[in-house]
Design a protein around this motif. Structure first.
Motif, PDB file in Angstrom:
ATOM      1  N   LEU A 189       0.844  -1.190   0.000  1.00 16.94           N
ATOM      2  CA  LEU A 189       0.000   0.000   0.000  1.00 16.94           C
ATOM      3  C   LEU A 189       0.880   1.240   0.000  1.00 16.94           C
ATOM      4  CD1 LEU A 189      -3.322   0.481   1.834  1.00 16.94           C
ATOM      5  CD2 LEU A 189      -1.617   2.304   1.946  1.00 16.94           C
ATOM      6  N   LYS A 190       0.739   2.039  -1.024  1.00 17.35           N
ATOM      7  CA  LYS A 190       1.546   3.251  -1.166  1.00 17.35           C
ATOM      8  C   LYS A 190       0.628   4.468  -1.235  1.00 17.35           C
ATOM      9  CE  LYS A 190       5.555   1.097  -1.612  1.00 17.35           C
ATOM     10  NZ  LYS A 190       6.627   1.236  -0.607  1.00 17.35           N
ATOM     11  N   ILE A 191       0.823   5.409  -0.306  1.00 18.58           N
ATOM     12  CA  ILE A 191       0.057   6.660  -0.307  1.00 18.58           C
ATOM     13  C   ILE A 191       0.873   7.731  -1.011  1.00 18.58           C
ATOM     14  CG2 ILE A 191      -1.044   8.414   1.132  1.00 18.58           C
ATOM     15  CD1 ILE A 191      -1.271   6.288   3.326  1.00 18.58           C
ATOM     16  N   THR A 192       0.268   8.386  -1.978  1.00 21.89           N
ATOM     17  CA  THR A 192       0.997   9.413  -2.740  1.00 21.89           C
ATOM     18  C   THR A 192       0.701  10.821  -2.241  1.00 21.89           C
ATOM     19  OG1 THR A 192      -0.788   9.379  -4.393  1.00 21.89           O
ATOM     20  CG2 THR A 192       1.156   8.008  -4.819  1.00 21.89           C
ATOM     21  N   ASP A 193      -0.586  11.150  -2.070  1.00 23.52           N
ATOM     22  CA  ASP A 193      -0.958  12.530  -1.734  1.00 23.52           C
ATOM     23  C   ASP A 193      -1.856  12.574  -0.506  1.00 23.52           C
ATOM     24  OD1 ASP A 193       0.171  13.809  -4.212  1.00 23.52           O
ATOM     25  OD2 ASP A 193      -1.327  12.504  -5.151  1.00 23.52           O
ATOM     26  N   ILE A 194      -1.733  13.663   0.251  1.00 25.04           N
ATOM     27  CA  ILE A 194      -2.602  13.902   1.402  1.00 25.04           C
ATOM     28  C   ILE A 194      -3.100  15.342   1.345  1.00 25.04           C
ATOM     29  CG2 ILE A 194      -0.603  14.456   2.879  1.00 25.04           C
ATOM     30  CD1 ILE A 194      -2.262  13.283   5.235  1.00 25.04           C
ATOM     31  N   TYR A 195      -4.381  15.511   1.654  1.00 23.94           N
ATOM     32  CA  TYR A 195      -5.003  16.839   1.600  1.00 23.94           C
ATOM     33  C   TYR A 195      -5.816  17.014   2.880  1.00 23.94           C
ATOM     34  CZ  TYR A 195      -8.327  20.473   0.034  1.00 23.94           C
ATOM     35  OH  TYR A 195      -9.110  21.601  -0.068  1.00 23.94           O
TER      36      TYR A 195
END
Length: 397
Positions: free
Chosen positions: A20-26
């Motif tokens: 599981l790879k998270i790229t962006d957070i807002y």
């Protein structure tokens, strides 16, 4: 989705996970009783320091905690009207497919605005959106923690959102070693309660190891307490039924068929028949096996198999019509077995409440002794009360 699917993606939310790879957070900060966004921040998840990453990852795992139809609900999107551009399914899909961070942020911002327009919150809240990729291997390995180059994997881009309240830290008294005096320590920065999210959702849902863009997984803040207004107005989702509601409907249907009096052996037989349906499903090698459903025919079969007399299709259909006004209504079998919605059956009396496993219900009887009604529990071993062995009294002979 099933509980296994949820458990698999949930455990992948950890530092340096290969699956599981998270790229962006807002992040969006919304002040209480406001209909506007007070502050927003968009970053690459990898640019956060590791401590912040750990805090957020623990929060996302909390969002996906709990069982389906109790705290997590698979919600089907309502059909989009022609020309409708603010439908949440459309915004999520566009945000998922967008290669531009600014475009994905804009779509998430529109969803956040729907949240504040839908209701005003009693406390300041922070809404967090992340997007990334989830990999699921087709082979089950002993640790299931690493990905092998030989494994076939399903890769699905996803968006997850969490909602968290904030609170102001309490004032405290501190000792200043430099000035050698006691001082009051007043902190004004609100604390984001990442350990206890009040809601969230995952898009898309997963069915048969494939993305299902027609459903979103909604997370409630409390068991059996979904926010129906949020589901309808923010997620643009169809109506859902909780496990608790399904169980209540089943009980009312049974009462409509046989009345509200029943002996313990018959009731135990009902639960045994339903539990057997679930055992067969659990032992099946087919992961895609659908959840057993209870319709008119299944309810009739279960009642007959449990020993009830004078059961007919007409009676059961009439009961369905009376309780839910729909003869085609179906309930999930897993919702009806008490061990799914709670660990035991509760036997309620004015003197005491007794908790007992469903499979042991047949050992409970209501009897009359000296003109008084008593609950009799058949036991095979000594009865222990607070470490003491209860003495046998042959009063019922």
């Amino acid at each position: 989705m099933n509980n296994k699917d949820v458990a698999d993606i949930r455990k992948r939310f950890k530092l340096d996970s290969e699956l599981l790879k998270i790229t962006d957070i807002y992040n969006v900060y919304i002040q209480q009783e406001s209909s506007e966004i007070f502050h927003e921040e968009s970053r690459s998840f990898s640019l956060l320091d590791r401590e912040q990453q750990e805090l957020f990852l623990a929060n996302f795992k909390k969002v996906l905690g709990g069982k389906l139809d109790i705290k997590l609900f698979e919600v089907k999107f309502q059909p989009q009207e022609e020309g409708q551009t603010d439908h949440t399914q459309h915004l999520l899909y566009e945000g998922l497919e967008s290669k531009e961070v600014a475009e994905w942020k804009e779509n998430m911002q529109r969803i956040a605005l729907k949240m504040v327009q839908d209701s005003q919150y009693e406390k300041d809240i922070v809404v967090t959106f992340i997007r990334g990729n989830y990999h699921k291997t087709t082979k089950r390995k002993s640790d299931e923690s690493e990905m092998d180059f030989r494994d076939e994997t399903y890769t699905t881009p996803f968006i997850l959102s969490s909602m968290n309240q904030t609170e102001l830290p309490k004032s405290s008294l501190v000792f200043d070693f430099v000035e050698k005096e006691f001082k009051s320590n007043v902190l004004v920065d609100p604390v984001i309660k990442l350990s206890s999210p009040i809601g969230g959702f995952l898009f898309p849902s997963f069915t048969d190891n494939a993305a299902d863009i027609n459903h979103v997984l909604y997370a409630a803040s409390k068991a059996n307490k979904p926010d129906f207004q949020f589901i309808e107005n923010v997620l643009n989702g169809d109506e859902i039924v909780t496990a608790e509601e399904d169980k209540a409907v089943f009980e009312e249907i049974i009462k409509a068929v046989i009345g509200d009096e029943v002996d313990s052996r018959t009731l135990a037989g009902v639960y045994d028949e339903i539990n057997q349906m679930l055992v067969i499903e659990a032992e099946s090698d087919d992961d895609d096996e659908e959840t057993p459903m209870m319709d008119v025919k299944e309810v009739e079969r279960v009642l007959k198999a449990s020993g009830m007399k004078d059961i007919s299709t007409e009676k059961v259909e009439r009961a369905f019509q009376q309780v839910v006004e729909d003869k085609t209504y179906e309930m999930k079998a897993s919702h009806i077995v008490p061990s799914y919605t709670s660990k035991s059956i509760k036997i309620s009396t004015k003197v005491a409440d007794i908790a007992i496993n469903p499979q042991d219900l047949r050992y409970v009887k209501q009897v009359n002794y000296n003109g008084k009604r008593c609950v009799l529990i058949e036991v095979e071993e000594d009865t222990m009360i607070e470490g003491f062995k209860l003495i046998s009294e042959d009063l019922l002979e």
